[in-house]
Design a protein around this motif. Structure first.
Motif, PDB file in Angstrom:
ATOM      1  N   ALA A 155      -3.712  -0.460  -8.404  1.00 53.44           N
ATOM      2  CA  ALA A 155      -4.562   0.042  -8.436  1.00 53.44           C
ATOM      3  C   ALA A 155      -5.975   0.881  -6.883  1.00 53.44           C
ATOM      4  O   ALA A 155      -4.621   1.053  -6.108  1.00 53.44           O
ATOM      5  CB  ALA A 155      -5.034  -1.671  -7.673  1.00 53.44           C
ATOM      6  N   SER A 156      -7.032   0.625  -7.007  1.00 52.67           N
ATOM      7  CA  SER A 156      -7.377   1.238  -5.648  1.00 52.67           C
ATOM      8  C   SER A 156      -8.640   0.906  -5.719  1.00 52.67           C
ATOM      9  O   SER A 156      -9.176   0.282  -6.514  1.00 52.67           O
ATOM     10  CB  SER A 156      -7.952   3.258  -6.120  1.00 52.67           C
ATOM     11  OG  SER A 156      -8.122   3.829  -4.959  1.00 52.67           O
ATOM     12  N   ALA A 159      -8.066  -1.683 -11.111  1.00 48.43           N
ATOM     13  CA  ALA A 159      -5.754  -2.148 -11.642  1.00 48.43           C
ATOM     14  C   ALA A 159      -6.116  -1.552 -12.528  1.00 48.43           C
ATOM     15  O   ALA A 159      -6.803  -2.054 -13.709  1.00 48.43           O
ATOM     16  CB  ALA A 159      -5.807  -3.114 -10.795  1.00 48.43           C
ATOM     17  N   VAL A 160      -4.758  -0.435 -13.289  1.00 47.67           N
ATOM     18  CA  VAL A 160      -4.201  -0.695 -14.363  1.00 47.67           C
ATOM     19  C   VAL A 160      -2.739  -1.212 -14.594  1.00 47.67           C
ATOM     20  O   VAL A 160      -2.038  -1.152 -13.262  1.00 47.67           O
ATOM     21  CB  VAL A 160      -3.804   0.466 -14.355  1.00 47.67           C
ATOM     22  CG1 VAL A 160      -3.300   1.116 -15.439  1.00 47.67           C
ATOM     23  CG2 VAL A 160      -4.900   1.833 -13.716  1.00 47.67           C
ATOM     24  N   LEU A 161      -2.555  -2.161 -15.063  1.00 45.58           N
ATOM     25  CA  LEU A 161      -1.097  -3.287 -15.139  1.00 45.58           C
ATOM     26  C   LEU A 161      -0.831  -2.689 -16.556  1.00 45.58           C
ATOM     27  O   LEU A 161      -0.655  -1.817 -17.638  1.00 45.58           O
ATOM     28  CB  LEU A 161      -2.015  -4.124 -15.912  1.00 45.58           C
ATOM     29  CG  LEU A 161      -1.290  -5.468 -16.726  1.00 45.58           C
ATOM     30  CD1 LEU A 161       0.086  -6.022 -15.427  1.00 45.58           C
ATOM     31  CD2 LEU A 161      -1.409  -6.657 -17.587  1.00 45.58           C
ATOM     32  N   THR A 171       0.463  -1.336  -0.292  1.00 45.34           N
ATOM     33  CA  THR A 171      -0.024   0.090  -0.001  1.00 45.34           C
ATOM     34  C   THR A 171       0.674   1.203   0.020  1.00 45.34           C
ATOM     35  O   THR A 171       2.036   1.273   0.666  1.00 45.34           O
ATOM     36  CB  THR A 171      -0.650  -0.267   1.134  1.00 45.34           C
ATOM     37  OG1 THR A 171      -1.411  -1.141   1.479  1.00 45.34           O
ATOM     38  CG2 THR A 171      -2.023   1.488   1.670  1.00 45.34           C
ATOM     39  N   LEU A 172       0.359   2.073  -0.519  1.00 44.73           N
ATOM     40  CA  LEU A 172       1.192   2.728  -1.199  1.00 44.73           C
ATOM     41  C   LEU A 172       0.905   4.393   0.181  1.00 44.73           C
ATOM     42  O   LEU A 172      -0.147   4.973   0.341  1.00 44.73           O
ATOM     43  CB  LEU A 172       1.251   4.400  -2.369  1.00 44.73           C
ATOM     44  CG  LEU A 172       1.640   3.315  -3.751  1.00 44.73           C
ATOM     45  CD1 LEU A 172       1.606   3.953  -4.822  1.00 44.73           C
ATOM     46  CD2 LEU A 172       3.158   3.198  -3.676  1.00 44.73           C
ATOM     47  N   ASP A 219      -5.853   3.975  -0.365  1.00 44.33           N
ATOM     48  CA  ASP A 219      -6.256   2.919  -0.636  1.00 44.33           C
ATOM     49  C   ASP A 219      -5.439   2.049  -2.150  1.00 44.33           C
ATOM     50  O   ASP A 219      -5.911   1.642  -2.445  1.00 44.33           O
ATOM     51  CB  ASP A 219      -8.039   2.554  -0.195  1.00 44.33           C
ATOM     52  CG  ASP A 219      -8.656   2.501   0.414  1.00 44.33           C
ATOM     53  OD1 ASP A 219      -7.928   1.427   1.426  1.00 44.33           O
ATOM     54  OD2 ASP A 219      -9.110   2.924   0.804  1.00 44.33           O
ATOM     55  N   ILE A 220      -4.541   2.802  -2.141  1.00 46.65           N
ATOM     56  CA  ILE A 220      -3.555   2.493  -3.102  1.00 46.65           C
ATOM     57  C   ILE A 220      -2.518   1.691  -3.357  1.00 46.65           C
ATOM     58  O   ILE A 220      -1.538   1.986  -2.602  1.00 46.65           O
ATOM     59  CB  ILE A 220      -2.959   4.522  -3.931  1.00 46.65           C
ATOM     60  CG1 ILE A 220      -4.035   4.964  -4.584  1.00 46.65           C
ATOM     61  CG2 ILE A 220      -2.382   3.940  -5.378  1.00 46.65           C
ATOM     62  CD1 ILE A 220      -3.602   6.217  -4.469  1.00 46.65           C
ATOM     63  N   THR A 221      -2.889   0.707  -4.749  1.00 41.89           N
ATOM     64  CA  THR A 221      -1.979  -0.248  -4.137  1.00 41.89           C
ATOM     65  C   THR A 221      -0.682  -0.173  -4.823  1.00 41.89           C
ATOM     66  O   THR A 221      -1.086  -0.409  -6.098  1.00 41.89           O
ATOM     67  CB  THR A 221      -2.010  -1.231  -3.564  1.00 41.89           C
ATOM     68  OG1 THR A 221      -3.151  -2.196  -4.853  1.00 41.89           O
ATOM     69  CG2 THR A 221      -3.458  -1.894  -2.599  1.00 41.89           C
ATOM     70  N   ARG A 222       0.608  -0.751  -5.184  1.00 39.83           N
ATOM     71  CA  ARG A 222       1.169  -0.958  -6.062  1.00 39.83           C
ATOM     72  C   ARG A 222       1.661  -3.120  -5.891  1.00 39.83           C
ATOM     73  O   ARG A 222       1.794  -3.207  -4.877  1.00 39.83           O
ATOM     74  CB  ARG A 222       3.252  -0.328  -5.596  1.00 39.83           C
ATOM     75  CG  ARG A 222       3.641  -0.405  -6.808  1.00 39.83           C
ATOM     76  CD  ARG A 222       4.415   0.639  -7.216  1.00 39.83           C
ATOM     77  NE  ARG A 222       5.488  -0.344  -5.710  1.00 39.83           N
ATOM     78  CZ  ARG A 222       6.355   0.536  -5.190  1.00 39.83           C
ATOM     79  NH1 ARG A 222       6.278   2.086  -5.236  1.00 39.83           N
ATOM     80  NH2 ARG A 222       7.428   0.854  -4.496  1.00 39.83           N
ATOM     81  N   THR A 223       1.703  -3.642  -7.106  1.00 39.84           N
ATOM     82  CA  THR A 223       2.304  -4.796  -7.237  1.00 39.84           C
ATOM     83  C   THR A 223       2.989  -4.968  -7.854  1.00 39.84           C
ATOM     84  O   THR A 223       3.009  -4.276  -9.544  1.00 39.84           O
ATOM     85  CB  THR A 223       1.017  -6.440  -7.709  1.00 39.84           C
ATOM     86  OG1 THR A 223       0.225  -5.648  -6.150  1.00 39.84           O
ATOM     87  CG2 THR A 223       1.332  -7.163  -7.349  1.00 39.84           C
ATOM     88  N   MET A 224       4.261  -5.319  -8.070  1.00 38.90           N
ATOM     89  CA  MET A 224       5.835  -5.951  -8.669  1.00 38.90           C
ATOM     90  C   MET A 224       5.264  -7.516  -9.323  1.00 38.90           C
ATOM     91  O   MET A 224       5.058  -7.716  -8.258  1.00 38.90           O
ATOM     92  CB  MET A 224       6.685  -5.407  -8.130  1.00 38.90           C
ATOM     93  CG  MET A 224       6.554  -3.080  -7.407  1.00 38.90           C
ATOM     94  SD  MET A 224       6.445  -2.566  -9.626  1.00 38.90           S
ATOM     95  CE  MET A 224       7.575  -3.309 -10.103  1.00 38.90           C
ATOM     96  N   LEU A 225       5.978  -7.507 -10.375  1.00 37.77           N
ATOM     97  CA  LEU A 225       4.978  -8.712 -10.894  1.00 37.77           C
ATOM     98  C   LEU A 225       6.508  -9.528 -11.116  1.00 37.77           C
ATOM     99  O   LEU A 225       7.895  -8.724 -11.481  1.00 37.77           O
ATOM    100  CB  LEU A 225       4.829  -8.442 -12.168  1.00 37.77           C
ATOM    101  CG  LEU A 225       2.909  -8.112 -11.577  1.00 37.77           C
ATOM    102  CD1 LEU A 225       2.219  -7.858 -12.661  1.00 37.77           C
ATOM    103  CD2 LEU A 225       2.378  -8.814 -10.520  1.00 37.77           C
TER     104      LEU A 225
END
Length: 326
Positions: free
Chosen positions: A95-96, A108-110, A32-33, A81-87
């Protein structure tokens, strides 16, 4: 406004691209940012890219019959509620949620490894337009839909991380009883038509001069119109005078337009000013706070184009009004 620089420049992980992506790994890679300075829904890059992907099409997702892009923006509104996922393959998911819906509606934006948008996911209930004062009819949480928006030419498999993201429930939803928790029952894919106009020929009001039709930008959403001093659209106001009694008094005898049409664009105000500077060559330009007004003449009358920035999330309203020479 949230700067995406830090998020988009996050280090890429040097892991094989075919590494498996399961729920546990996705959750472990999600952060979560903390204290973001703004909302994803306000960010001009995301807004412009979303419009570039789906254009001004409408649909029934989180709200019935409204602009698809706006439904996505609303589902990215929560600043906290902004989250960042590193793949593992270097891609990233931002996402939020829509805080008004406690996360039941979320997006969510990929991004690819070069930080260009590959796909957008929207968890929704296929909500239908409300009738009268009734609430919109949406699918129950246990039958939620994941809609994946793709640019033309992008394969569905590219968006696989969004399917994993959609299964992770925001904390408010995770507190529900197991049998009542949101479940993704359907996954669907939507390939955008960015060149499709946001208004139709039938929306152009009577008496609107053909010579001014180039001012009606295809990349915009129809918002309203009038002709002969009477409102035509929106339908709920049809037939009513364009001006109220107080507005008429304040106008000091200035005539109402013979015809006008209002559009809404999600382009920046600066870019729209540049566009109309080219379209309305020779017009007088005046700035009034959050408005920029172009006034000019055409064979048979005069016109006024008013650009009004409503807010960071509400876009720019474009009113094109004409008065025929008497």
């Amino acid at each position: 406004m949230l700067s995406l620089c830090a998020a988009l420049s996050a280090p890429m992980l040097a892991v094989a691209q075919d590494a498996p992506l399961d729920d546990a790994a996705f959750v472990a890679a999600t952060k979560t940012l903390e204290s973001p300075p703004g909302r994803l829904s306000e960010h001009p890059v995301l807004r412009a890219e979303m419009i570039r992907m789906v254009g001004y099409a409408r649909g029934n997702y989180t709200a019935g019959g409204t602009l698809i892009a706006r439904q996505v923006f609303d589902s990215l509104r929560s600043q906290f509620d902004i989250t960042r996922t590193m793949l593992p393959d270097g891609r990233m998911v931002l996402a939020s949620i829509n805080p008004d819906q406690r996360g039941a509606q979320r997006a969510a934006v990929l991004f690819d490894a070069q930080r260009k948008i590959q796909a957008v996911g929207l968890v929704n209930g296929h909500c239908q337009p409300a009738v009268g004062d009734a609430a919109p009819v949406c699918l129950p949480d246990t039958q939620a839909v994941l809609t994946v928006f793709l640019p033309a030419g992008v394969q569905q498999g590219v968006a696989a991380p969004l399917l994993v993201w959609a299964r992770q429930l925001p904390s408010p939803l995770d507190l529900a009883e197991p049998e009542e928790r949101q479940k993704i029952a359907t996954v669907e894919y939507f390939v955008g038509e960015p060149g499709k106009p946001g208004w139709q020929v039938r929306d152009v009001p009577p008496r609107f001069p053909a010579i001014l039709k180039p001012f009606l930008l295809p990349e915009s959403e129809f918002n309203g119109s009038s002709s002969g001093g009477k409102i035509i659209a929106p339908a709920g106001l049809a037939g009513m005078p364009v001006r109220t009694a107080s507005e008429t008094a304040a106008a000091g005898g200035a005539p109402v337009p013979d015809a006008d049409m209002t559009l809404r664009s999600y382009a920046t105000l600066a870019s729209l000013v540049a566009t109309y500077t080219e379209l309305a060559k020779g017009a007088q330009v005046e700035e009034q706070g959050n408005k920029v007004i172009f006034s000019g003449n055409y064979a048979g009358g005069r016109y006024k184009v008013t650009l009004r920035e409503q807010g960071k999330e509400d876009g720019v309203f474009i009113n094109i009004a004409s008065w025929r020479a008497k």
